[in-house]
Scaffold this motif. Structure first.
Motif, short mmCIF file in Angstrom:
data_model
loop_
_atom_site.label_atom_id
_atom_site.label_comp_id
_atom_site.label_asym_id
_atom_site.label_seq_id
_atom_site.Cartn_x
_atom_site.Cartn_y
_atom_site.Cartn_z
N ILE A 33 -139.69 63.77 12.86
CA ILE A 33 -140.27 62.41 12.76
C ILE A 33 -140.81 62.18 13.97
CG2 ILE A 33 -140.02 60.14 12.01
CD1 ILE A 33 -137.58 60.87 10.35
N TYR A 34 -142.36 62.03 13.81
CA TYR A 34 -142.94 61.33 15.17
C TYR A 34 -143.41 60.33 15.09
CZ TYR A 34 -147.20 61.95 12.37
OH TYR A 34 -148.31 62.09 11.28
N ASN A 35 -143.33 59.51 13.83
CA ASN A 35 -143.79 57.98 13.75
C ASN A 35 -142.82 57.40 12.48
OD1 ASN A 35 -144.83 55.65 13.46
ND2 ASN A 35 -146.97 56.33 13.38
N GLU A 36 -142.01 56.61 13.13
CA GLU A 36 -140.68 56.29 11.98
C GLU A 36 -141.36 55.16 11.07
OE1 GLU A 36 -137.64 53.57 13.69
OE2 GLU A 36 -138.33 54.64 15.68
N ARG A 37 -142.53 54.48 11.43
CA ARG A 37 -143.03 53.80 10.47
C ARG A 37 -143.81 54.51 9.22
NH1 ARG A 37 -146.67 49.67 14.40
NH2 ARG A 37 -144.89 48.92 15.61
N LYS A 38 -143.85 55.78 9.31
CA LYS A 38 -144.44 56.38 8.54
C LYS A 38 -143.10 57.13 7.24
CE LYS A 38 -148.80 57.45 10.53
NZ LYS A 38 -149.83 58.51 10.75
N ILE A 39 -142.07 56.79 7.48
CA ILE A 39 -141.10 57.32 6.70
C ILE A 39 -141.07 56.62 5.33
CG2 ILE A 39 -139.51 58.22 8.46
CD1 ILE A 39 -137.74 55.57 8.06
N GLN A 40 -140.92 56.91 4.23
CA GLN A 40 -141.00 56.46 2.93
C GLN A 40 -139.85 56.78 2.07
OE1 GLN A 40 -144.55 58.67 1.21
NE2 GLN A 40 -145.97 57.63 2.42
N ALA A 41 -139.77 55.55 1.14
CA ALA A 41 -138.57 55.68 0.28
C ALA A 41 -138.58 56.95 -0.49
CB ALA A 41 -138.25 54.43 -0.48
N GLY A 42 -137.40 57.65 -0.87
CA GLY A 42 -137.35 58.72 -1.61
C GLY A 42 -137.48 59.99 -0.86
N GLN A 43 -137.76 59.96 0.40
CA GLN A 43 -137.82 61.11 1.33
C GLN A 43 -136.34 61.18 1.71
OE1 GLN A 43 -140.38 60.31 4.72
NE2 GLN A 43 -139.36 62.19 5.91
N GLN A 44 -136.09 62.89 1.88
CA GLN A 44 -134.69 63.04 2.26
C GLN A 44 -134.75 63.30 3.85
OE1 GLN A 44 -133.29 66.19 -0.32
NE2 GLN A 44 -132.14 64.77 -1.42
N LEU A 45 -133.58 62.83 4.22
CA LEU A 45 -133.38 63.07 5.77
C LEU A 45 -132.16 64.09 5.70
CD1 LEU A 45 -133.43 59.73 7.50
CD2 LEU A 45 -135.57 61.36 7.09
N VAL A 46 -132.32 65.19 6.93
CA VAL A 46 -131.21 65.93 7.18
C VAL A 46 -130.23 65.32 8.13
CG1 VAL A 46 -130.58 68.23 8.27
CG2 VAL A 46 -132.32 68.09 6.54
N ILE A 47 -129.19 65.32 8.06
CA ILE A 47 -128.32 64.53 9.05
C ILE A 47 -127.02 65.67 9.46
CG2 ILE A 47 -126.95 62.65 9.61
CD1 ILE A 47 -128.12 60.89 7.66
N PHE A 48 -126.86 65.68 10.70
CA PHE A 48 -125.64 66.67 10.91
C PHE A 48 -124.41 65.79 11.43
CE2 PHE A 48 -129.27 69.53 11.70
CZ PHE A 48 -128.61 70.76 11.03
N VAL A 49 -123.34 65.93 10.70
CA VAL A 49 -121.95 65.19 10.85
C VAL A 49 -120.91 66.25 11.17
CG1 VAL A 49 -122.96 63.52 9.44
CG2 VAL A 49 -121.55 64.96 8.46
N ASP A 50 -119.91 65.88 11.61
CA ASP A 50 -118.49 66.57 11.86
C ASP A 50 -118.11 67.00 10.61
OD1 ASP A 50 -118.53 66.09 14.40
OD2 ASP A 50 -117.22 64.46 14.64
N GLU A 51 -117.49 68.36 10.48
CA GLU A 51 -117.02 68.98 9.23
C GLU A 51 -115.97 68.26 8.38
OE1 GLU A 51 -115.99 73.03 10.08
OE2 GLU A 51 -117.94 73.59 10.60
N ASN A 52 -115.09 67.66 9.41
CA ASN A 52 -114.14 67.05 8.60
C ASN A 52 -114.32 65.64 8.49
OD1 ASN A 52 -114.18 66.21 11.33
ND2 ASN A 52 -112.00 65.46 11.23
N GLU A 53 -115.46 65.09 8.56
CA GLU A 53 -115.91 63.83 7.91
C GLU A 53 -117.31 63.81 7.17
OE1 GLU A 53 -117.02 61.94 11.75
OE2 GLU A 53 -115.13 62.27 12.72
N ALA A 54 -117.70 65.07 6.70
CA ALA A 54 -118.78 65.31 5.80
C ALA A 54 -118.52 64.38 4.49
CB ALA A 54 -119.11 66.68 5.52
N ASP A 55 -117.28 64.47 3.91
CA ASP A 55 -117.20 63.71 2.75
C ASP A 55 -117.23 62.28 2.93
OD1 ASP A 55 -116.78 66.08 1.22
OD2 ASP A 55 -114.42 66.06 1.41
N TYR A 56 -116.85 61.53 3.81
CA TYR A 56 -116.91 60.17 4.16
C TYR A 56 -118.47 59.86 4.40
CZ TYR A 56 -117.19 56.06 6.87
OH TYR A 56 -117.51 54.76 7.37
N TYR A 57 -119.25 60.67 5.17
CA TYR A 57 -120.47 60.31 5.28
C TYR A 57 -121.34 60.44 3.87
CZ TYR A 57 -119.96 59.57 10.31
OH TYR A 57 -119.23 59.01 11.43
N ARG A 58 -121.04 61.38 3.02
CA ARG A 58 -121.70 61.56 2.05
C ARG A 58 -121.66 60.25 0.99
NH1 ARG A 58 -119.50 67.27 1.93
NH2 ARG A 58 -121.24 68.54 2.55
#
Length: 499
Positions: free
Chosen positions: A393-418
């Motif tokens: 993402i080079y311009n956060e103003r251009k993100i749109q509803a419905g777009q999917q973001l990839v997020i990296f989280v700790d393995e043992n906390e993945a269920d919580y963040y989902r």
């Protein structure tokens, strides 16, 4: 064909493999147990760092007579490893044994009062020395931390503050309250104190699986055979500590640490307090183990403990303390994710290809209307710069509803963040699906209203876990909230609980 029959014959005559409880303490558990017991945490009477090894041979002490229930004790049947843990304890020097018993005596009356008040067996107090050696800075398997070895998830569910700078699992009083709440919750779920402890040690999911496999009438021995070996080791250590601490006496006095509490409202390093008030930094760190880098964030009112009688000194020298500032003290604030060098430059709009981060799991978040990267980064405990890099993402103003973001989280906390991903509101859909969801959130006729005051660190997900049968979506619906991030500390929420 011959090979097929040969295979069947092998299966028929081959003895069935039956998993049994471990009869040897794992090297990891042995090191952790010994390190915690020998840790120097009491500035008033430190334990030595003499190496203690498990005695050789197999004729270990049998404790069955001492584990026989008098008024019905927990885990009365001796496990194979109990004698080994007990022999490890009695092989400490006499001076170290007495000092460890003294350390337990400092906590014992406090544990007794809280457990009695909660209606729980006071024997649960022996779980703390078994899990952490009464070392408040203990860190164990699966990133468990503190005197009760709480997981990150258990701490969050209990309302503790856990972030890059503060980890309240290391704060004895708050951690004890969360431990008691977890055991009471598990008793409601599984029906007995022993089951509650096993679920606490293994996690609800693993315990449910073991329970389903063995059946509701299964013995504790059958359950332990289906649970990880570490659970059996923890229970054996609990039995050994219970017998040892009840039978070992010390003439050393019980020392109750007394401290003054002050409120800090701006960022400060413990080194600044140490320099100005001439208090050893180690003393301040022992009194305030929740501050992971000795940094008090100051973004909200933080309680800081000082040795008894030093509160007035702090008030008088407060300006000097905050002026004793060195920016290098705050450099180690957060761990940064190091990315491998890209062979070619990323172009605008091009996805970051095949990115993997060791120890992290990739999850996806669907942008909702009104989402801001800053809020998302705060919810998922990541940096805005990371979100931009992972998703190019080079311009956060251009993100749109419905777009999917990839997020990296700790393995043992993945269920919580989902679970933080918001679901569409019931009224937004059409037809049977929307109607069925809305019906789920209707207030049952038998329900009674509870008023919940939002505390620091609480989200709808955390709050819902405190009330049986309540969902985060229902809480938002009942209170007319369209965005989970809009709830505020001190806000009163209506919750309808069914008996």
């Amino acid at each position: 064909m011959k090979s097929y029959f040969k295979y069947l014959l092998l299966l028929f005559f081959m003895p069935m493999a039956v998993r049994s409880q471990p009869d040897t303490i794992s090297e990891f558990t042995l090191q952790q147990f010994t390190r915690n017991l020998l840790s120097v945490n009491d500035s008033f009477n430190p334990i030595s760092n003499e190496a203690v090894k498990l005695p050789e041979g197999k004729n270990y002490t049998l404790l069955a007579n001492q584990l026989t229930p008098v008024d019905g004790c927990l885990f009365a049947n001796e496990l194979p490893l109990t004698g080994k843990f007990y022999d490890l304890l009695v092989n400490f020097s006499e001076a170290d044994q007495k000092r460890w018993v003294q350390r337990f005596s400092n906590y014992e009356s406090y544990f007794d009062s809280l457990l009695n008040e909660a209606g729980l067996p006071v024997e649960l107090k022996y779980l703390a020395p078994a899990l952490s050696g009464l070392n408040p800075l203990a860190v164990g398997a699966d990133k468990r931390a503190g005197i009760w070895q709480l997981t990150h998830f258990q701490g969050i569910l209990g309302g503790l503050e856990i972030n890059r700078l503060v980890d309240e699992r290391f704060e004895m009083a708050k951690a004890t309250q969360v431990f008691i709440a977890q055991i009471k919750r598990n008793i409601q779920l599984f029906g007995s104190v022993e089951y509650a402890v096993l679920a606490y040690l293994s996690g609800d999911t693993k315990f449910r699986n073991a329970w389903a496999k063995t059946g509701e009438g299964a013995s504790l021995n059958d359950l332990l055979q289906e649970l990880p070996d570490l659970v059996s080791e923890n229970v054996a250590a609990f039995q050994a500590c219970r017998v040892f601490l009840k039978s070992t006496k010390t003439t050393l006095p019980v020392l109750h640490e007394k401290a003054d509490t002050i409120i800090v409202r701006q960022k400060m390093h413990l080194q600044q307090v140490s320099q100005v008030l001439n208090i050893p930094l180690k003393t301040l760190q022992e009194l305030n183990p929740q501050f992971r880098y000795s940094i008090v964030p100051g973004d909200k009112n933080e309680a800081l403990l000082l040795p008894e009688g030093r509160k007035e000194d702090y008030i008088v020298g407060q300006d000097s303390i905050f002026n004793a500032f060195d920016s290098t003290l705050f450099d180690v604030v957060a761990q940064k994710v190091e990315y491998p060098p890209a062979p070619t430059r990323q172009y605008i709009g091009e996805k970051v290809k095949d990115l993997e981060i060791e120890g992290k799991v990739k999850i996806k978040y669907t942008l909702q209307r009104g989402d801001v990267l800053g809020y998302i980064a705060e919810d998922y405990n990541v940096q805005v710069e990371d979100l931009k890099y992972w998703n190019n993402i080079y311009n956060e103003r251009k993100i749109q509803a419905g777009q999917q973001l990839v997020i990296f989280v700790d393995e043992n906390e993945a269920d919580y963040y989902r679970s933080l991903q918001k679901l569409p509101a019931a009224g937004a859909g059409q037809g049977a699906v929307a109607a069925s969801v809305q019906k789920t959130w209707e207030i049952p006729a038998s329900a009674h209203k509870v008023e919940h005051v939002v505390k620091s660190g609480e989200s709808p997900y955390v709050i819902a876990k405190k009330y049986e049968g309540v969902t985060p979506e229902a809480i938002l619906y009942w209170n007319g909230i369209d965005d989970a991030r809009k709830i505020q500390i001190g806000q009163k929420l209506k919750i309808y609980v069914t008996e």
